[in-house]
Write an enzyme that holds these catalytic residues in place. Structure first.
Site, PDB file in Angstrom:
ATOM      1  N   LYS A  78       0.853  -1.196   0.000  1.00 42.59           N
ATOM      2  CA  LYS A  78       0.000   0.000   0.000  1.00 42.59           C
ATOM      3  C   LYS A  78       0.889   1.246   0.000  1.00 42.59           C
ATOM      4  O   LYS A  78       1.902   1.275   0.696  1.00 42.59           O
ATOM      5  CB  LYS A  78      -0.901  -0.032   1.243  1.00 42.59           C
ATOM      6  CG  LYS A  78      -1.931   1.076   1.319  1.00 42.59           C
ATOM      7  CD  LYS A  78      -2.856   0.917   2.534  1.00 42.59           C
ATOM      8  CE  LYS A  78      -3.919   2.013   2.577  1.00 42.59           C
ATOM      9  NZ  LYS A  78      -4.839   1.866   3.731  1.00 42.59           N
ATOM     10  N   SER A 158      -9.925   2.126   2.631  1.00 39.05           N
ATOM     11  CA  SER A 158      -9.004   2.836   1.780  1.00 39.05           C
ATOM     12  C   SER A 158      -7.998   1.930   1.076  1.00 39.05           C
ATOM     13  O   SER A 158      -7.360   2.356   0.118  1.00 39.05           O
ATOM     14  CB  SER A 158      -8.227   3.874   2.607  1.00 39.05           C
ATOM     15  OG  SER A 158      -7.406   3.218   3.565  1.00 39.05           O
ATOM     16  N   SER A 182     -10.383   0.008   6.931  1.00 37.59           N
ATOM     17  CA  SER A 182      -9.730  -0.007   5.616  1.00 37.59           C
ATOM     18  C   SER A 182      -9.042  -1.302   5.203  1.00 37.59           C
ATOM     19  O   SER A 182      -8.594  -1.411   4.065  1.00 37.59           O
ATOM     20  CB  SER A 182      -8.710   1.127   5.534  1.00 37.59           C
ATOM     21  OG  SER A 182      -9.369   2.320   5.254  1.00 37.59           O
TER      22      SER A 182
HETATM   23  N1  GLN Z   1     -13.448   4.760   5.803  1.00 38.12           N
HETATM   24  C1  GLN Z   1     -12.866   5.244   7.009  1.00 38.12           C
HETATM   25  C2  GLN Z   1     -12.455   6.682   6.849  1.00 38.12           C
HETATM   26  O1  GLN Z   1     -12.635   7.195   5.804  1.00 38.12           O
HETATM   27  C3  GLN Z   1     -11.737   4.390   7.454  1.00 38.12           C
HETATM   28  C4  GLN Z   1     -10.532   4.548   6.634  1.00 38.12           C
HETATM   29  C5  GLN Z   1      -9.392   3.733   7.152  1.00 38.12           C
HETATM   30  O2  GLN Z   1      -9.575   2.754   7.871  1.00 38.12           O
HETATM   31  N2  GLN Z   1      -8.201   4.141   6.803  1.00 38.12           N
HETATM   32  O3  GLN Z   1     -11.954   7.288   7.734  1.00 38.12           O
END
Ligand code: GLN
EC number: 6.3.5.7
Length: 491
Positions: A78, A158, A182
């Site tokens: 990532k 994400s 995410s």
């Molecule tokens: N969807 C969540 C956010 O936008 C979690 C994102 C994540 O876990 N990095 O904050």
């Protein structure tokens, strides 16, 4: 020879050990698959030369009878993980062409164990999002499509690039991070397995910070066993991250296939949302039945503060983000937009460099931390967080070993479908996953069924602190019952 990209990580490891193929053959097969799948936009940077060099080194180690547990295994990373000398941007324009002079602890452990880096994977900008649509490099496509439709679907976020690449056979596993879901939500959207370990299990050193008290690294892979293998390499104490915990890393793979007889599994009443699709409800019941058939005992439990988890998360996470992102000022990293004086330079750099969702989070975060609002928002959210944690502690104190819930409220949705004017639509994706982050607990998402359109759906198991092993044992029961999920190749 079977297609080397369709092997599981464990099968590839065993095939390398028995010399059925070489590490360079395995890496080349994946590099070719990545090239064919560019339409998915899963990789933001391919590193074929580095991959081949690492694979050749792995082959040399095999020839010498040496090599670590991941020797010759090609992985994707990532773009939130700093990779020495290889561009790292968190998929934000503000980091521009930043090439870190250091390697994140998690990735350096993978390379220490012999893994091969194929490239950097797409994600939502600074990991803020649930669909990978906020990336500066554009959205990632889910390799899954609805039956009889060619509509483009999101892979979740994400860690959308990680999930899409794993599902499409563009790596044997990938690193990911999870602040509010995410790892687990994109795994559920792509029929892959993702585990977010306990807060403190993996070092955060060298990972671009989003919300430091919630961020945790973990793997996404195609099977529960594969995530166990990866987690063992990724986890462990690191003096460079004071929140990483000094505790032995168990042999997670040994937990896969272990009996779950007599385990007590909680089904939280509060996760039965109003208006929840019947297929999610059915999936959950089915999962509970599978665990029961394996000898576990199912009990209804209550986590009364669940309904406050999402609103509290969307105060805590932006607050920490606004503080963490203050460092992107056009001086120390990446891109700079000029101005007539230094203040204007900061303003121009940040206005131009951050995307709309990141700007929104910084504004919310700055607001909830500001004098006069701090007590009403931030302090209150922190108190709610303690109560959420206590809900879980009470459950575990009553003898519950793990909690079973759906991973997401729906299957993967279409590109653009939820990226409209109301951000809450997108935030609701995290409703089942943020609680584990707020409480610092481990959670795993395992593919368990399909929706009416044939799209994968996942179940989540949340465990006691540092009891990833129980999640892996239980996850494998679900996996055995549900089978594997492979998308049809259309790209
Ligand atoms: N969807 C969540 C956010 O936008 C979690 C994102 C994540 O876990 N990095 O904050």
């Amino acid at each position: 020879m079977t297609d080397l990209t369709s092997l599981t990580l464990a099968e590839a490891r065993d095939g390398l050990a028995t010399k059925s193929f070489t590490a360079i053959e395995l890496t080349d097969a994946h590099l070719a698959a990545i090239e064919r799948a560019r339409v998915l936009n899963a990789y933001v940077q391919e590193t074929p030369e580095r991959a081949r060099a690492m694979a050749r080194e792995a082959d040399a180690r095999i020839a010498a009878g040496a090599g670590g547990p991941l020797n010759g295994i090609p992985l994707g990373v990532k773009d939130l993980f700093a990779t020495e000398g290889t561009r790292t941007t968190a998929c934000s324009q503000i980091l521009d062409d930043f090439k870190p002079p250091y390697e994140s602890t998690v990735t350096s452990r993978l390379w220490r164990d012999g893994a091969v880096m194929l490239g950097k994977l797409n994600n939502d900008e600074f990991a803020m999002g649930s669909s990978n649509e906020t990336s500066h490099f554009g959205p990632v496509l889910n390799p899954w499509r609805r039956q009889g439709s060619d509509a483009k679907l999101v892979p979740g976020g994400s860690s959308g690039g990680s999930a899409s690449a794993v599902a499409a056979g563009l790596c044997l596993g990938a690193t990911a991070t999870d602040t509010g879901g995410s790892i687990r939500q994109p795994a559920a959207f792509t029929g892959t397995v993702g585990i977010k370990p306990t807060y403190g299990r993996c070092s955060r050193w060298g990972i671009v910070a989003f919300a430091s008290s919630l961020d945790q690294a973990g793997p996404i892979a195609r099977t529960v066993r594969d995530t166990a293998i990866l987690l063992r390499s990724m986890a462990g104490h690191d003096p460079k991250d004071t929140t990483s915990v000094d505790r032995d890393v168990p042999d997670y793979e040994a937990a896969v296939g272990k009996s779950v007889k007599g385990m007590k599994i909680g089904l939280p009443r509060e996760y039965r949302l109003e208006g929840m699709p019947a297929e999610i409800e059915r999936l959950w019941t089915q999962g509970a039945e599978w665990l029961k058939a394996a000898g576990a005992e199912l009990v209804e439990v209550s986590l009364p503060h669940t309904k406050y988890a999402l609103p509290a998360y969307y105060i805590v996470a932006p607050a920490e983000a606004s503080s963490n992102l203050a460092r992107y000022d056009g001086v120390r990293y990446g891109a700079r937009a000029e101005g007539r004086n230094i203040v204007e330079m900061y303003e121009n750099t940040r206005a131009k460099g951050f995307g709309a969702e990141v700007r929104r989070r910084i504004m919310i975060g700055t607001y909830v931390l500001s004098a006069g609002y701090y007590d009403a928002y931030y302090l209150r959210a922190q108190k709610v967080r303690t109560l959420i944690k206590k809900d879980f502690e009470d459950c575990y104190a009553a003898g519950v070993d793990a909690i079973l819930t759906p991973a997401t409220p729906t299957a993967a949705f279409g590109i653009g479908e939820k990226a409209g004017s109301d951000p809450i639509e997108m935030y609701l994706n995290d409703v089942f996953t943020v609680t584990a982050n707020m409480a610092g607990l481990p959670g795993i998402a395992v593919p368990a069924g399909r929706d009416a359109h044939g799209l994968p759906l996942g179940l989540q198991l949340i465990g006691r602190p540092f009891d990833e092993e129980t999640l892996l044992s239980l996850g494998e029961i679900v996996e055995q019952a549900a089978g594997h999920f492979t998308p049809e190749v259309w790209w």
